[in-house]
Design an enzyme around this catalytic site. Structure first.
Site, PDB file in Angstrom:
ATOM      1  N   HIS A  72      67.149  60.411   8.965  1.00 39.84           N
ATOM      2  CA  HIS A  72      66.083  61.264   9.477  1.00 39.84           C
ATOM      3  C   HIS A  72      64.760  60.496   9.520  1.00 39.84           C
ATOM      4  CE1 HIS A  72      67.781  65.614   8.981  1.00 39.84           C
ATOM      5  NE2 HIS A  72      68.685  64.788   9.480  1.00 39.84           N
ATOM      6  N   TYR A 201      59.995  72.545   6.249  1.00 39.44           N
ATOM      7  CA  TYR A 201      59.347  73.092   5.045  1.00 39.44           C
ATOM      8  C   TYR A 201      58.348  74.152   5.510  1.00 39.44           C
ATOM      9  CZ  TYR A 201      61.092  69.049   2.381  1.00 39.44           C
ATOM     10  OH  TYR A 201      61.893  68.100   1.755  1.00 39.44           O
ATOM     11  N   PRO A 293      62.064  70.479  -6.860  1.00 43.27           N
ATOM     12  CA  PRO A 293      62.812  69.792  -5.788  1.00 43.27           C
ATOM     13  C   PRO A 293      62.077  69.694  -4.453  1.00 43.27           C
ATOM     14  CG  PRO A 293      63.817  71.897  -6.348  1.00 43.27           C
ATOM     15  CD  PRO A 293      62.750  71.666  -7.338  1.00 43.27           C
ATOM     16  N   LYS A 297      62.820  64.443  -5.035  1.00 43.27           N
ATOM     17  CA  LYS A 297      62.659  63.250  -5.860  1.00 43.27           C
ATOM     18  C   LYS A 297      63.623  63.167  -7.040  1.00 43.27           C
ATOM     19  CE  LYS A 297      59.633  61.556  -3.335  1.00 43.27           C
ATOM     20  NZ  LYS A 297      60.284  60.681  -2.372  1.00 43.27           N
ATOM     21  N   TYR A 384      57.087  60.671   0.616  1.00 40.46           N
ATOM     22  CA  TYR A 384      58.345  61.363   0.900  1.00 40.46           C
ATOM     23  C   TYR A 384      59.489  60.358   1.064  1.00 40.46           C
ATOM     24  CZ  TYR A 384      61.512  64.926   2.698  1.00 40.46           C
ATOM     25  OH  TYR A 384      62.579  65.787   2.851  1.00 40.46           O
TER      26      TYR A 384
HETATM   27  P1  FAS Z   1      72.601  65.726 -14.121  1.00 38.32           P
HETATM   28  O1  FAS Z   1      72.085  66.954 -14.804  1.00 38.32           O
HETATM   29  O2  FAS Z   1      72.993  65.789 -12.695  1.00 38.32           O
HETATM   30  O3  FAS Z   1      73.901  65.178 -14.910  1.00 38.32           O
HETATM   31  C1  FAS Z   1      73.950  65.186 -16.324  1.00 38.32           C
HETATM   32  C2  FAS Z   1      75.409  65.253 -16.752  1.00 38.32           C
HETATM   33  O4  FAS Z   1      75.457  65.194 -18.174  1.00 38.32           O
HETATM   34  C3  FAS Z   1      76.073  66.558 -16.327  1.00 38.32           C
HETATM   35  O5  FAS Z   1      77.292  66.307 -15.690  1.00 38.32           O
HETATM   36  C4  FAS Z   1      76.271  67.306 -17.657  1.00 38.32           C
HETATM   37  O6  FAS Z   1      77.458  68.086 -17.670  1.00 38.32           O
HETATM   38  C5  FAS Z   1      76.377  66.151 -18.646  1.00 38.32           C
HETATM   39  N1  FAS Z   1      76.010  66.539 -20.016  1.00 38.32           N
HETATM   40  C6  FAS Z   1      75.021  67.369 -20.407  1.00 38.32           C
HETATM   41  N2  FAS Z   1      75.007  67.458 -21.751  1.00 38.32           N
HETATM   42  C7  FAS Z   1      76.011  66.651 -22.207  1.00 38.32           C
HETATM   43  C8  FAS Z   1      76.494  66.334 -23.506  1.00 38.32           C
HETATM   44  N3  FAS Z   1      75.951  66.857 -24.614  1.00 38.32           N
HETATM   45  N4  FAS Z   1      77.541  65.476 -23.608  1.00 38.32           N
HETATM   46  C9  FAS Z   1      78.100  64.925 -22.485  1.00 38.32           C
HETATM   47  N5  FAS Z   1      77.691  65.202 -21.221  1.00 38.32           N
HETATM   48  C10 FAS Z   1      76.652  66.060 -21.106  1.00 38.32           C
HETATM   49  N6  FAS Z   1      66.959  67.207  -6.830  1.00 38.32           N
HETATM   50  C11 FAS Z   1      66.622  66.969  -5.551  1.00 38.32           C
HETATM   51  O7  FAS Z   1      66.170  65.871  -5.241  1.00 38.32           O
HETATM   52  N7  FAS Z   1      66.760  67.972  -4.599  1.00 38.32           N
HETATM   53  C12 FAS Z   1      67.275  69.207  -4.921  1.00 38.32           C
HETATM   54  O8  FAS Z   1      67.396  70.074  -4.066  1.00 38.32           O
HETATM   55  C13 FAS Z   1      67.657  69.476  -6.239  1.00 38.32           C
HETATM   56  N8  FAS Z   1      68.194  70.687  -6.597  1.00 38.32           N
HETATM   57  C14 FAS Z   1      68.525  70.917  -7.922  1.00 38.32           C
HETATM   58  C15 FAS Z   1      69.074  72.156  -8.350  1.00 38.32           C
HETATM   59  C16 FAS Z   1      69.402  72.384  -9.693  1.00 38.32           C
HETATM   60  C17 FAS Z   1      69.978  73.712 -10.130  1.00 38.32           C
HETATM   61  C18 FAS Z   1      69.161  71.382 -10.649  1.00 38.32           C
HETATM   62  C19 FAS Z   1      69.465  71.618 -12.119  1.00 38.32           C
HETATM   63  C20 FAS Z   1      68.628  70.160 -10.245  1.00 38.32           C
HETATM   64  C21 FAS Z   1      68.323  69.913  -8.884  1.00 38.32           C
HETATM   65  N9  FAS Z   1      67.811  68.688  -8.448  1.00 38.32           N
HETATM   66  C22 FAS Z   1      67.469  68.438  -7.163  1.00 38.32           C
HETATM   67  C23 FAS Z   1      67.652  67.619  -9.345  1.00 38.32           C
HETATM   68  C24 FAS Z   1      69.012  66.989  -9.529  1.00 38.32           C
HETATM   69  O9  FAS Z   1      69.504  66.560  -8.294  1.00 38.32           O
HETATM   70  C25 FAS Z   1      68.851  65.921 -10.549  1.00 38.32           C
HETATM   71  O10 FAS Z   1      67.698  65.130 -10.313  1.00 38.32           O
HETATM   72  C26 FAS Z   1      70.060  65.034 -10.654  1.00 38.32           C
HETATM   73  O11 FAS Z   1      71.178  65.851 -10.850  1.00 38.32           O
HETATM   74  C27 FAS Z   1      69.806  64.085 -11.811  1.00 38.32           C
HETATM   75  O12 FAS Z   1      70.993  63.488 -12.122  1.00 38.32           O
HETATM   76  P2  FAS Z   1      71.347  63.175 -13.644  1.00 38.32           P
HETATM   77  O13 FAS Z   1      70.160  62.575 -14.300  1.00 38.32           O
HETATM   78  O14 FAS Z   1      72.633  62.447 -13.597  1.00 38.32           O
HETATM   79  O15 FAS Z   1      71.506  64.589 -14.361  1.00 38.32           O
HETATM   80  C1  PHB Z   2      68.429  69.801  -0.132  1.00 39.32           C
HETATM   81  O1  PHB Z   2      68.978  69.527   0.953  1.00 39.32           O
HETATM   82  O2  PHB Z   2      69.057  70.301  -1.087  1.00 39.32           O
HETATM   83  C2  PHB Z   2      66.965  69.497  -0.297  1.00 39.32           C
HETATM   84  C3  PHB Z   2      66.331  68.733   0.655  1.00 39.32           C
HETATM   85  C4  PHB Z   2      64.976  68.452   0.504  1.00 39.32           C
HETATM   86  C5  PHB Z   2      64.289  68.954  -0.585  1.00 39.32           C
HETATM   87  C6  PHB Z   2      64.945  69.716  -1.554  1.00 39.32           C
HETATM   88  C7  PHB Z   2      66.290  69.990  -1.401  1.00 39.32           C
HETATM   89  O3  PHB Z   2      62.962  68.697  -0.719  1.00 39.32           O
END
Ligand code: FAS
Ligand code: PHB
Length: 391
Positions: A72, A201, A293, A297, A384
């Site tokens: 994009h 957005y 989000p 980032k 961005y």
């Molecule tokens: P994660 O949380 O993805 O992974 C951590 C892992 O550790 C999980 O699998 C968990 O099960 C495991 N874990 C936890 N406790 C443990 C323990 N005690 N023992 C062993 N394992 C354990 N970012 C964006 O850029 N755009 C978005 O739209 C977006 N939407 C999101 C929506 C939600 C609901 C959440 C919570 C986050 C969102 N994020 C988004 C941010 C997300 O993408 C994170 O930045 C990304 O998952 C980070 O990856 P990890 O650091 O690997 O953490």
């Molecule tokens: C998504 O596709 O989940 C998404 C994209 C851009 C954002 C947040 C979430 O800023």
């Protein structure tokens, strides 16, 4: 068991770190509390910065991303019933973002790890960290009623915001900074064509909306919702009707709706833990920081942390501790710039009832300035697409 590095968490941070360490000839064990299917079932990020794409390529897992991902060159801001395009590519001298879901990134990393015969311990219970303030840290976990122990040189805490790693650091050794936003994001995934070729957005008087996608036939939408809202309160029909209200006329009329494949509400917060190193424990990704989000980032910061950490560990085993000693400082310089950008973009695009009409007037003025000023839209564009990784 013994490993040079014990990684806690098989999300994108843990899996990418494991892949990069494997490429560097460093053996790492991953301990994950949930099943692989559960990890893949979480619908999260959708936009990758070039630095993340480069790290996935370096990890040897970029082939499907380049085949199926969407490049994009711009995004659109919608306000006052009109859409305004931000030409990311022109404003940044040729940069773009890759639209490719976190679920697919995770799947690619899992498949590569399995294909290389690398061990990931899923459904590990009661994971605990020991002696990481000394030279011989250990990780313990339970599985099938037995207690297992991993002796290692380093522990990588990649276990997310609610993980055990940050919680294992003595309170006096860590400082946290947090801001909780007074709303959440209600997200919906549908097997429908995206409403527009690029992300939209929207700042609307009823609240923020985001139109994103996972492919040309799978869309991801978000609505700002009250912090105490319940996903059960939202039928698909109610979601689609509200999304239409928050878009410009053309998008509202061309929106293709369909049954939700997933619907969930995510809270929004800014959070940073400092430092990110405690002896032989290194935090990476959501274990160390959370951003709203809006700026896309979260996943990208997790990747850059892991890029720094994998290089630092490879240098250690080659005889230099410089990377490890500067890990936290290098990560936090990038983290705080992304925290600032995510806070700014969230503040600009969402409704904050407590700021009243004055606050909405300021938002409208800033949006009008932003889309008519090359300087202002360049600031948005370069943040961005992602700031360069600096040593
Ligand atoms: P994660 O949380 O993805 O992974 C951590 C892992 O550790 C999980 O699998 C968990 O099960 C495991 N874990 C936890 N406790 C443990 C323990 N005690 N023992 C062993 N394992 C354990 N970012 C964006 O850029 N755009 C978005 O739209 C977006 N939407 C999101 C929506 C939600 C609901 C959440 C919570 C986050 C969102 N994020 C988004 C941010 C997300 O993408 C994170 O930045 C990304 O998952 C980070 O990856 P990890 O650091 O690997 O953490
Ligand atoms: C998504 O596709 O989940 C998404 C994209 C851009 C954002 C947040 C979430 O800023």
């Amino acid at each position: 068991m013994r490993a040079q590095v014990a990684i806690i968490g098989a999300g994108p941070a843990g899996l990418l770190l494991g892949a990069l360490l494997h490429r560097a000839g460093i053996d790492a064990l991953i301990v994950e509390q949930r099943s692989a299917d559960h990890v893949l079932g979480r619908i999260r990020a959708g936009v990758l910065e070039q630095t993340t794409v480069d790290l996935l390529d370096a990890a040897g897992v970029g082939e499907r991303m380049h085949r199926e991902g969407l490049l994009h060159d711009g995004i659109e801001l919608c306000f006052g019933g009109t859409r305004h395009r931000i030409d990311l590519k022109t404003l940044t001298g040729g940069k773009h973002v890759m639209v490719y879901g976190q679920t697919e990134v995770t799947r690619d990393l899992m498949h590569a790890r399995d294909a290389a015969g690398l061990k990931t311990i899923y459904e590990a219970e009661h994971v605990s960290l020991h002696d990481f303030d000394g030279a011989h840290p250990r990780v313990r976990y339970q599985q099938a009623g037995a207690t297992h122990e991993i002796e290692c040189d380093f522990i990588a805490g990649c276990d997310g915001f609610h993980g055990v790693s940050r919680a294992s650091v003595p309170a006096g050794a860590i400082q946290v900074h947090e801001k909780v936003y007074p709303f959440g994001w209600l997200g919906l995934l549908s097997e429908t064509p995206p409403v527009s070729p690029e992300l939209i957005y929207s700042n609307h008087e009823r609240g923020f909306a985001l139109c994103s996608m996972r492919s040309l036939h799978r869309s991801r939408y978000y609505l700002q919702c009250p912090i105490d809202d319940k996903v059960e309160a939202w039928s698909d029909e109610a979601f689609w009707a509200e999304l239409r209200r928050r878009l410009d006329r053309e998008a509202a009329e061309s929106l293709v709706t369909g049954p939700s494949l997933e619907k969930s509400i995510a809270p929004l917060r800014s959070f940073v833990a400092e430092p990110m190193r405690f002896g032989r424990l290194f935090l990476a990704g959501d274990a160390a920081h959370i951003v709203p989000p809006t700026g896309a980032k979260g996943l990208n910061l997790a990747a850059s942390d892991v890029g720094y950490l994998s290089r630092a560990l490879a240098a250690f085993y080659a005889g230099s501790e410089e990377g490890l000693n500067h890990y936290s400082e290098r990560c936090l310089r990038r983290v705080w710039k992304a925290v600032r950008f995510s806070w700014w973009f969230t503040s600009l695009m969402h409704r904050f009832p407590e700021t009243g009409v004055f606050g909405q007037k300021l938002q409208a003025a800033e949006l009008d300035y932003l889309v008519h000023s090359t300087a202002a839209s360049t600031v948005l564009a370069e943040n961005y697409v992602g700031l360069p990784l600096r040593d």
